[in-house]
Design an enzyme around this catalytic site. Structure first.
Site, PDB file in Angstrom:
ATOM      1  N   ILE A 124       0.834  -1.194   0.000  1.00 41.45           N
ATOM      2  CA  ILE A 124       0.000   0.000   0.000  1.00 41.45           C
ATOM      3  C   ILE A 124       0.874   1.250   0.000  1.00 41.45           C
ATOM      4  O   ILE A 124       1.877   1.325   0.719  1.00 41.45           O
ATOM      5  CB  ILE A 124      -0.954  -0.024   1.209  1.00 41.45           C
ATOM      6  N   SER A 125       0.489   2.244  -0.807  1.00 37.15           N
ATOM      7  CA  SER A 125       1.202   3.508  -0.968  1.00 37.15           C
ATOM      8  C   SER A 125       2.602   3.216  -1.521  1.00 37.15           C
ATOM      9  O   SER A 125       2.714   2.590  -2.572  1.00 37.15           O
ATOM     10  CB  SER A 125       1.216   4.282   0.346  1.00 37.15           C
ATOM     11  N   LEU A 126       3.686   3.610  -0.847  1.00 36.07           N
ATOM     12  CA  LEU A 126       5.016   3.245  -1.332  1.00 36.07           C
ATOM     13  C   LEU A 126       5.173   1.725  -1.390  1.00 36.07           C
ATOM     14  O   LEU A 126       6.030   1.217  -2.116  1.00 36.07           O
ATOM     15  CB  LEU A 126       6.102   3.866  -0.461  1.00 36.07           C
ATOM     16  N   GLY A 132       3.451   0.043  -3.046  1.00 30.90           N
ATOM     17  CA  GLY A 132       3.233  -0.242  -4.454  1.00 30.90           C
ATOM     18  C   GLY A 132       4.515  -0.305  -5.252  1.00 30.90           C
ATOM     19  O   GLY A 132       4.512  -0.745  -6.407  1.00 30.90           O
ATOM     20  N   ASP A 179      -0.553  -1.147  -4.827  1.00 27.25           N
ATOM     21  CA  ASP A 179      -1.677  -0.280  -4.485  1.00 27.25           C
ATOM     22  C   ASP A 179      -1.187   1.004  -3.791  1.00 27.25           C
ATOM     23  O   ASP A 179      -1.111   1.048  -2.581  1.00 27.25           O
ATOM     24  CB  ASP A 179      -2.604  -1.070  -3.552  1.00 27.25           C
TER      25      ASP A 179
END
Length: 454
Positions: A271-273, A275, A294
């Protein structure tokens, strides 16, 4: 790099890049199921005109979906915060956290365990929100104090919850990484495992709603914090590393050592970084059988160079290595320009303060020099497992989903690309604030890919 170009490069970086760069097979491209693909409307600003404050408020309000915040409590707290003021943000969220921590204590003393659990979960979220903007001074004692209160209160809630779980330590080099292992039930049945990790600025306790959705669907779920994250940067002082495969492999080693994990069905969700981090890990750790990026992130350094060359701030012969080497000299003109921008823009200030904190460096230039190593060039093609790449149509960290699209385009595995629109508020970064749409789409893909379908 020729030193005569440094002033131009600094100005171009300042204007076109620093505010816009995040953190954040078969050919099957999808739009989120509720809206048309061409929607790029910005998310509604919530309470604050300041974009970063509005987004972080939405992030906290979004926890209401799982009962780990409440809308009225969030909006009332936000109404007392001075726009763009980090100290005001900290003090008001801390007051709210302490109010509901005390409410939980009172309920527990009266024997109302369920009410206490709910209050503790909300208080943990509010402590976490309070700590968010404190990283401008890495020695500020409130960073550790507030993080500890958030984790302790979260664990007070877990202790009252019926969901089976373990607080775990994952061997990593000469130390351990902290984690939670959530079980769908107490039977010890071998089940598919979902590993979930956060990114540039998260705690793993924020992943609890994701884990609860996973166990509803029959997964066991493991969350963890690696270098640069949560406890690992705050207590162990271990900064981020770009070669995240050296983090994922020990996590998978731990997972397959458990008798309740189906080692042939291990999914990884970043999630976030995350990703970037999760794809980097999956490229080298082939025990991963499904991957969610994501939101997808492909290459920070390449994005910097493309913007420089597009806007005339770099000649076509300049390489990423030239730029990295210059930044590693810690040029005063770059740092001065970035600090000026930080004084004018909350998002720029937060990104650079947090970047220096999680990389354990002393200047913006040294942060960006480290940041440039986060690249999947020549690596994305090594990913073998089915992969879902996600993007938000109004994600201010990845405008137009450019980084996510580039990751998707370089994958050679079975793959799918989903763009979430803002028609019903799902277009923001990682769909924070729109968990119903987010979980529905992402878990449906995961269930189909992993063959669960619960």
């Amino acid at each position: 790099m020729k030193t005569g170009k440094t002033h131009i490069i600094t100005i171009i970086l300042l204007i076109t890049i620093i505010i816009t760069v995040s953190a954040g097979c078969t050919d099957n491209v999808k739009q989120s199921p509720v809206s048309p693909a061409d929607n790029t409307t910005e998310s509604s600003i919530l309470v604050f005109a300041d974009q970063e404050f509005a987004f972080q408020l939405m992030r906290t309000v979004g926890s209401s979906y799982s009962g780990e915040a409440d809308v009225g409590e969030c909006l009332a707290t936000a109404s007392r915060i001075k726009e763009g003021d980090f100290e005001s943000w900290y003090s008001e969220w801390k007051k709210t956290a302490e109010t509901f921590k005390a409410a939980g204590d009172e309920s527990l003393a009266a024997g109302h365990k369920h009410t206490a659990m709910e209050a503790y979960f909300r208080a943990a979220t509010y402590y976490r929100t309070a700590e968010f903007f404190l990283h401008g001074n890495s020695t500020d004692p409130r960073i550790i104090e507030t993080w500890e209160k958030s984790r302790e209160t979260f664990r007070d809630a877990l202790a009252l919850d019926a969901v089976p779980h373990e607080i775990i330590d994952i061997p990593y080099g000469n130390t351990t990484l902290p984690g939670y292992f959530y079980m769908a039930d107490n039977s010890g049945t071998i089940r598919p495992l979902l590993i979930i990790q956060t990114g540039f600025d998260g705690y793993q306790e924020e992943l609890h709603p994701y884990a609860m959705e996973g166990i509803k669907r029959g997964y066991n779920v493991l969350t963890f914090e690696g270098p640069g994250q949560g406890e690992v940067i705050r207590v162990q002082n271990i900064p981020f590393r770009a070669d995240w495969e050296n983090v994922i492999t020990p996590v998978v080693d731990y997972a397959v050592s458990r008798p309740d994990v189906d080692e042939d069905r291990i999914a990884l969700w970043g999630i976030s970084l995350g990703g970037y981090l999760a794809p980097r890990g999956a490229a080298y750790e082939h025990r991963i059988s499904a991957l969610i990026a994501d939101a997808g992130t492909y290459d920070v350094g390449e994005n910097l160079m493309q913007n420089l060359q597009k806007d005339g701030g770099a000649d076509l012969n300049m390489t990423k290595e030239d730029l990295r080497e210059w930044l590693q000299t810690d040029p005063a003109e770059f740092n001065d320009a970035i600090r000026s921008a930080m004084a004018e823009n909350t998002g720029t200030r937060w990104m650079n303060e947090n970047g220096m904190f999680v990389f354990n460096v002393s200047s913006p230039a040294l942060f960006w020099a480290e940041w440039m190593d986060f690249s999947l060039v020549g690596t994305a093609e090594k990913i073998r497992c089915p992969t879902l790449v996600c993007a938000g149509s109004s994600d201010h960290f990845d405008p137009d989903g450019a980084q996510a699209r580039e990751l998707y385009d370089h994958l050679t595995c079975e793959k799918e690309f989903v763009i979430f629109s803002d028609d019903y508020g799902a277009g923001s970064h990682c769909q924070l604030g729109a968990f119903a749409q987010s979980f529905g789409t992402k878990f449906d893909w995961l269930d189909d890919t992993m063959g669960t379908g619960e």
